[in-house]
Motif scaffolding. Structure first.
Motif, short mmCIF file in Angstrom:
data_model
loop_
_atom_site.label_atom_id
_atom_site.label_comp_id
_atom_site.label_asym_id
_atom_site.label_seq_id
_atom_site.Cartn_x
_atom_site.Cartn_y
_atom_site.Cartn_z
N PHE A 93 0.83 -1.21 0.00
CA PHE A 93 0.00 0.00 0.00
C PHE A 93 0.86 1.26 0.00
CE2 PHE A 93 -2.44 -3.25 2.26
CZ PHE A 93 -3.72 -3.11 1.76
N ASP A 94 0.40 2.24 -0.72
CA ASP A 94 0.90 3.60 -0.58
C ASP A 94 0.31 4.13 0.75
OD1 ASP A 94 1.66 6.32 -1.20
OD2 ASP A 94 -0.41 6.65 -1.84
N MET A 95 0.90 5.16 1.32
CA MET A 95 0.35 5.67 2.58
C MET A 95 -0.55 6.89 2.40
SD MET A 95 2.17 6.42 6.26
CE MET A 95 2.88 8.03 6.00
N ASP A 96 0.04 8.02 1.95
CA ASP A 96 -0.73 9.26 1.89
C ASP A 96 -1.90 9.15 0.89
OD1 ASP A 96 1.45 9.91 3.40
OD2 ASP A 96 1.82 11.84 2.44
N SER A 97 -3.07 9.53 1.32
CA SER A 97 -4.30 9.46 0.51
C SER A 97 -4.67 8.04 0.10
CB SER A 97 -4.21 10.33 -0.76
OG SER A 97 -4.00 11.67 -0.42
N THR A 98 -4.02 7.05 0.73
CA THR A 98 -4.42 5.66 0.50
C THR A 98 -4.74 5.01 1.86
OG1 THR A 98 -3.08 5.54 -1.50
CG2 THR A 98 -3.77 3.45 -0.55
N LEU A 99 -3.72 4.65 2.64
CA LEU A 99 -3.99 4.09 3.97
C LEU A 99 -4.49 5.16 4.93
CD1 LEU A 99 -1.06 1.58 4.63
CD2 LEU A 99 -3.43 1.06 4.02
N GLN A 102 -4.89 11.84 4.72
CA GLN A 102 -4.13 13.06 4.47
C GLN A 102 -2.87 12.86 3.63
OE1 GLN A 102 -4.79 11.95 7.80
NE2 GLN A 102 -5.34 13.73 9.03
N GLU A 103 -2.32 14.01 3.19
CA GLU A 103 -0.98 14.07 2.61
C GLU A 103 -0.09 14.61 3.73
OE1 GLU A 103 0.28 13.41 -0.59
OE2 GLU A 103 -1.66 12.50 -1.07
N VAL A 104 0.85 13.77 4.17
CA VAL A 104 1.65 14.14 5.34
C VAL A 104 2.41 15.45 5.13
CG1 VAL A 104 3.66 13.48 6.71
CG2 VAL A 104 1.81 11.85 6.33
N GLY A 251 -2.57 2.26 -4.64
CA GLY A 251 -2.16 3.64 -4.38
C GLY A 251 -2.97 4.63 -5.19
N ASP A 252 -2.70 5.90 -4.95
CA ASP A 252 -3.48 6.95 -5.63
C ASP A 252 -2.63 7.84 -6.53
OD1 ASP A 252 -2.27 8.18 -3.21
OD2 ASP A 252 -3.24 9.97 -4.03
N GLY A 253 -1.29 7.72 -6.44
CA GLY A 253 -0.47 8.72 -7.12
C GLY A 253 0.36 8.15 -8.26
N ALA A 254 0.92 9.09 -9.05
CA ALA A 254 1.73 8.67 -10.19
C ALA A 254 2.95 7.86 -9.75
CB ALA A 254 2.19 9.90 -10.97
N ASN A 255 3.46 8.14 -8.55
CA ASN A 255 4.62 7.36 -8.11
C ASN A 255 4.25 5.97 -7.58
OD1 ASN A 255 3.61 8.24 -5.68
ND2 ASN A 255 5.61 8.61 -4.75
N ASP A 256 3.00 5.59 -7.73
CA ASP A 256 2.59 4.21 -7.41
C ASP A 256 2.46 3.35 -8.67
OD1 ASP A 256 2.32 4.75 -4.62
OD2 ASP A 256 0.46 5.84 -5.10
N LEU A 257 2.58 3.99 -9.84
CA LEU A 257 2.36 3.24 -11.09
C LEU A 257 3.43 2.19 -11.34
CD1 LEU A 257 1.00 6.06 -13.41
CD2 LEU A 257 -0.21 3.95 -12.76
MG LIG Z 1 -0.53 8.73 -2.14
#
Ligand SMILES: [Mg+2]
Length: 307
Positions: A93-99, A102-104, A251-257
């Motif tokens: 899992f990604d953390m921010d906006s996933t688990l 918030q965005e830390v 995840g939710d972000g481009a760096n999760d692709l």
């Molecule tokens: Mg995220």
């Protein structure tokens, strides 16, 4: 002639509304030649699945049709090979906006009263002037001089875990899965989430401190960016003798692709449009527990799994 593969299409409603889609409707927009069978209700009105045989050469085009049909609708349609549906052993899992909601970095910015400076770095990063590593380094420099004990203590109290995460983790543990969080954020918070949830691994960025535990504005060791997230997923899989095909990246972000692309399955969770476009599956509901529907468990089975 390309071989036929048995697939499953799962429809999940975003909210609590009744979604009235029949197998004929789905058949209509996918292909008239396909025959959807075994209409299974996983939830009395929120979730339905259908089995269908698809030529392997047509899998990608049907996947795209399923995804494009959901754009602007209040449900997601997820296509996968039926043999892969329950065969998922590792979840990263990604953390921010996933688990967490918030965005830390935004929490830190408001804690340290550096919203403007952080927003400026974010904008340059979005304009392509900075890559992930550079923007992380610039942000970390802004934190120089902050007492690390206080900041993490305060932020741990502010973090809100996403709806459905706790029961999902419980269920996946019961199913024998290995669970990890890989975050482009910071280790103290990723470790905290790991402990809170009972995950197996937490990876994030380490921040340097001086002898009084004051942040020195530098990172230590490798920076967890998109490439490293993918490497970490493969590392954990190898360690546990798990075929990466049995791994799921969420995840939710481009760096999760990247981690989604090395895993057998990727779920874009309430993600940015670019991520939704590239991920194998999109989940835009209100609870991450819905991942269990994607795995083919019904309401009753889920109740048992989260007990
Ligand atoms: Mg995220």
């Amino acid at each position: 002639m390309s071989e036929e593969i048995s697939c499953v299409i799962t429809m999940i409603s975003h909210g609590d509304d009744i979604i009235d889609i029949t197998s004929e409707d789905v058949q209509d927009f996918i292909s008239f030649d396909l025959h959807l069978e075994t209409d299974i209700a996983l939830h009395s009105y929120r979730c339905q699945e259908w089995y269908v045989n698809i030529k392997s050469s047509e899998f990608n085009s049907i996947l795209q049709k399923c995804k494009s049909n959901c754009v602007g609708k209040d449900y997601d349609l997820i296509l996968q090979k039926s043999e892969d549906q329950k065969n998922k052993k590792l979840f990263v899992f990604d953390m921010d906006s996933t688990l967490i909601y918030q965005e830390v970095i935004e929490l830190i910015a408001s804690y340290a009263n550096i919203e403007d400076k952080v927003a400026e770095i974010t904008e340059r990063a979005m304009n392509g002037e900075l890559d992930f590593n550079e923007s992380l380094k610039e942000r970390v420099q802004l934190l120089k001089g902050i007492d690390s004990t206080n900041i993490w203590k305060e932020l741990k109290e502010k973090i809100e875990i996403t709806n459905g995460v706790k029961p999902l983790v419980k269920a996946l543990k019961k199913l024998g899965c290995t669970l990890a969080v890989c975050s482009g954020g910071f280790t103290p918070l990723a470790e905290h989430i790991k402990e809170e949830l009972g995950l197996d691994y937490a990876y994030a960025n380490n921040l340097g401190v001086d002898e009084n535990l004051i942040l020195n504005g530098e990172t230590i060791g490798r920076i967890v960016n998109g490439d490293i997230k993918a490497e970490l997923l493969l590392e954990i899989a190898k360690k546990h003798n798990i075929d990466p095909k049995q791994a799921v990246a969420i995840g939710d972000g481009a760096n999760d692709l990247k981690m989604m692309s090395v895993a057998g399955f990727g779920i874009a969770w309430n993600a940015k449009p670019k991520v939704q476009l590239e991920a194998l599956a999109c989940l835009n509901t209100k609870s991450l527990l819905d991942v269990l529907y994607i795995m083919g468990y019904n309401e009753k089975q889920i109740e048992e799994l989260i007990k």
